[in-house]
Scaffold this motif. Structure first.
Motif, PDB file in Angstrom:
ATOM      1  N   TYR A  24       0.841  -1.202   0.000  1.00  0.00           N
ATOM      2  CA  TYR A  24       0.000   0.000   0.000  1.00  0.00           C
ATOM      3  C   TYR A  24       0.877   1.253   0.000  1.00  0.00           C
ATOM      4  O   TYR A  24       0.616   2.214  -0.742  1.00  0.00           O
ATOM      5  N   ALA A  25       1.914   1.245   0.826  1.00  0.00           N
ATOM      6  CA  ALA A  25       2.804   2.405   0.930  1.00  0.00           C
ATOM      7  C   ALA A  25       3.507   2.686  -0.397  1.00  0.00           C
ATOM      8  O   ALA A  25       3.624   3.843  -0.814  1.00  0.00           O
ATOM      9  N   ARG A  26       3.971   1.635  -1.060  1.00  0.00           N
ATOM     10  CA  ARG A  26       4.632   1.829  -2.358  1.00  0.00           C
ATOM     11  C   ARG A  26       3.660   2.399  -3.386  1.00  0.00           C
ATOM     12  O   ARG A  26       4.006   3.302  -4.151  1.00  0.00           O
ATOM     13  N   LEU A  27       2.436   1.877  -3.387  1.00  0.00           N
ATOM     14  CA  LEU A  27       1.437   2.324  -4.348  1.00  0.00           C
ATOM     15  C   LEU A  27       1.079   3.792  -4.143  1.00  0.00           C
ATOM     16  O   LEU A  27       0.834   4.530  -5.105  1.00  0.00           O
ATOM     17  N   HIS A  28       1.069   4.231  -2.872  1.00  0.00           N
ATOM     18  CA  HIS A  28       0.654   5.599  -2.558  1.00  0.00           C
ATOM     19  C   HIS A  28       1.842   6.520  -2.249  1.00  0.00           C
ATOM     20  O   HIS A  28       1.650   7.641  -1.772  1.00  0.00           O
ATOM     21  N   HIS A  29       3.047   6.030  -2.510  1.00  0.00           N
ATOM     22  CA  HIS A  29       4.269   6.830  -2.333  1.00  0.00           C
ATOM     23  C   HIS A  29       4.384   7.365  -0.905  1.00  0.00           C
ATOM     24  O   HIS A  29       4.663   8.546  -0.673  1.00  0.00           O
ATOM     25  N   ALA A 111      -9.943  -4.966   2.123  1.00  0.00           N
ATOM     26  CA  ALA A 111     -10.327  -4.440   3.430  1.00  0.00           C
ATOM     27  C   ALA A 111      -9.187  -3.635   4.044  1.00  0.00           C
ATOM     28  O   ALA A 111      -9.402  -2.575   4.642  1.00  0.00           O
ATOM     29  N   LEU A 112      -7.957  -4.138   3.895  1.00  0.00           N
ATOM     30  CA  LEU A 112      -6.820  -3.418   4.459  1.00  0.00           C
ATOM     31  C   LEU A 112      -6.615  -2.085   3.750  1.00  0.00           C
ATOM     32  O   LEU A 112      -6.329  -1.069   4.396  1.00  0.00           O
ATOM     33  N   ASN A 113      -6.772  -2.061   2.438  1.00  0.00           N
ATOM     34  CA  ASN A 113      -6.593  -0.810   1.693  1.00  0.00           C
ATOM     35  C   ASN A 113      -7.613   0.242   2.117  1.00  0.00           C
ATOM     36  O   ASN A 113      -7.274   1.425   2.273  1.00  0.00           O
ATOM     37  N   LEU A 114      -8.868  -0.177   2.314  1.00  0.00           N
ATOM     38  CA  LEU A 114      -9.892   0.765   2.770  1.00  0.00           C
ATOM     39  C   LEU A 114      -9.558   1.290   4.162  1.00  0.00           C
ATOM     40  O   LEU A 114      -9.710   2.489   4.444  1.00  0.00           O
ATOM     41  N   THR A 115      -9.103   0.388   5.034  1.00  0.00           N
ATOM     42  CA  THR A 115      -8.735   0.793   6.393  1.00  0.00           C
ATOM     43  C   THR A 115      -7.553   1.748   6.371  1.00  0.00           C
ATOM     44  O   THR A 115      -7.522   2.745   7.107  1.00  0.00           O
ATOM     45  N   ILE A 120      -4.855   6.889   7.166  1.00  0.00           N
ATOM     46  CA  ILE A 120      -3.983   7.965   6.689  1.00  0.00           C
ATOM     47  C   ILE A 120      -4.690   9.310   6.806  1.00  0.00           C
ATOM     48  O   ILE A 120      -4.090  10.317   7.204  1.00  0.00           O
ATOM     49  N   ASN A 121      -5.979   9.341   6.485  1.00  0.00           N
ATOM     50  CA  ASN A 121      -6.744  10.585   6.645  1.00  0.00           C
ATOM     51  C   ASN A 121      -6.776  11.024   8.106  1.00  0.00           C
ATOM     52  O   ASN A 121      -6.627  12.210   8.416  1.00  0.00           O
ATOM     53  N   ALA A 122      -6.979  10.055   9.014  1.00  0.00           N
ATOM     54  CA  ALA A 122      -7.020  10.375  10.448  1.00  0.00           C
ATOM     55  C   ALA A 122      -5.665  10.875  10.931  1.00  0.00           C
ATOM     56  O   ALA A 122      -5.580  11.822  11.724  1.00  0.00           O
ATOM     57  N   ILE A 123      -4.587  10.251  10.464  1.00  0.00           N
ATOM     58  CA  ILE A 123      -3.236  10.667  10.852  1.00  0.00           C
ATOM     59  C   ILE A 123      -2.957  12.090  10.369  1.00  0.00           C
ATOM     60  O   ILE A 123      -2.407  12.920  11.101  1.00  0.00           O
ATOM     61  N   LYS A 124      -3.359  12.389   9.139  1.00  0.00           N
ATOM     62  CA  LYS A 124      -3.150  13.736   8.602  1.00  0.00           C
ATOM     63  C   LYS A 124      -3.947  14.772   9.386  1.00  0.00           C
ATOM     64  O   LYS A 124      -3.464  15.888   9.627  1.00  0.00           O
ATOM     65  N   MET A 125      -5.157  14.404   9.795  1.00  0.00           N
ATOM     66  CA  MET A 125      -5.966  15.323  10.602  1.00  0.00           C
ATOM     67  C   MET A 125      -5.314  15.569  11.957  1.00  0.00           C
ATOM     68  O   MET A 125      -5.306  16.702  12.462  1.00  0.00           O
TER      69      MET A 125
END
Length: 254
Positions: A24-29, A111-115, A120-125
């Motif tokens: 996931y991290a590689r895909l989203h840089h 399921a993991l990708n959705l989570t 990531i949104n929560a961490i950024k907030m």
């Protein structure tokens, strides 16, 4: 850098989740640092702090992950917690500790990708809120004067009888002033704990960002020494260590 901890007694499950998050991290840089722990006690014994996200298996021997989550929440209000479980009936309990959600084992990539998207949104907030905390201002009565005070300028609050003494540094002049308000320590905690203020004793509430040093018995704020009470020592030291870890500074040997 996003720090993620995986706590699960099943090695295959840990490795699978680790690999999926790496993909996931590689895909989203994204730059992620992942750590694995085989039990709640191993996690606590490691002393590792400053995580942005924790993935906890809810069905563990010894200390349960729910107990671990409750302990984490005593000193860390921001870390994103996600439970993994094959016991769906227990997953709802996770919301009592502010969990983001849960994933049912075996965890599927979708399921993991959705989570991860939600995490990531929560961490950024969290990061955005923490970066703007210093701009938050309060009005404090100083005799007949109403002063507008920035949260970042408050070093600590001392309670004496029925009064709160706000010890403040003037960001413009560097001078220190004390504003005396009627109130209770509980009121100060409720007002300021969300901005990184922690009790070091029954009489003092400290801005963790103002701490310049700690010993086993004292908190140093510049040249001032505040006592560390036995009841509050563990939670305060843990909060200070997490603050240093999130800043990328070396954890002190306390």
């Amino acid at each position: 850098m996003i720090r993620i901890g995986i706590v699960d007694d099943d090695k295959a499950s840990r490795e699978s989740i680790h690999q999926e998050i790496s993909d996931y991290a590689r895909l989203h840089h994204l730059k992620c640092e992942l750590s694995e722990y085989e039990s709640a006690l191993k996690f606590l014994d490691s002393g590792d702090k400053g995580f942005d996200m924790l993935i906890l298996d809810i069905d563990m021997p010894g200390m349960s992950e729910m107990e671990l989550a409750e302990k984490i929440r005593e000193t860390d209000r921001d870390v994103v917690i996600v439970f993994c479980t094959n016991l769906q009936q227990f997953a709802i309990n996770g919301y009592s500790v502010g969990a983001l959600g849960f994933m049912v084992k075996p965890v599927q990539p979708y399921a993991l990708n959705l989570t991860m998207d939600r995490a990531i949104n929560a961490i950024k907030m969290n990061q955005k809120r923490n970066n703007t905390d210093s701009d938050t201002k309060f009005v404090l009565k100083d005799g007949t004067i109403s002063r507008l005070v920035s949260v970042s300028d408050i070093d600590y609050i001392e309670v004496r009888q029925h009064y709160l003494l706000y010890n403040i540094k003037d960001s413009n002049t560097g001078a220190r002033i004390v504003i005396k308000n009627r109130g209770t320590m509980q009121e100060a905690v409720e007002r300021l704990s969300q901005y990184g203020f922690w009790r070091c004793s029954s009489s003092f509430l400290v801005n963790i960002k103002s701490v310049t040093a700690v010993s086993r018995v004292n908190v140093f704020i510049g040249n001032e020494l505040l006592p560390i009470g036995r009841t509050f020592k563990e939670s305060f030291m843990d909060a200070f260590s997490r603050y240093l870890a999130k800043k990328g500074w070396e954890d002190p040997c306390l």
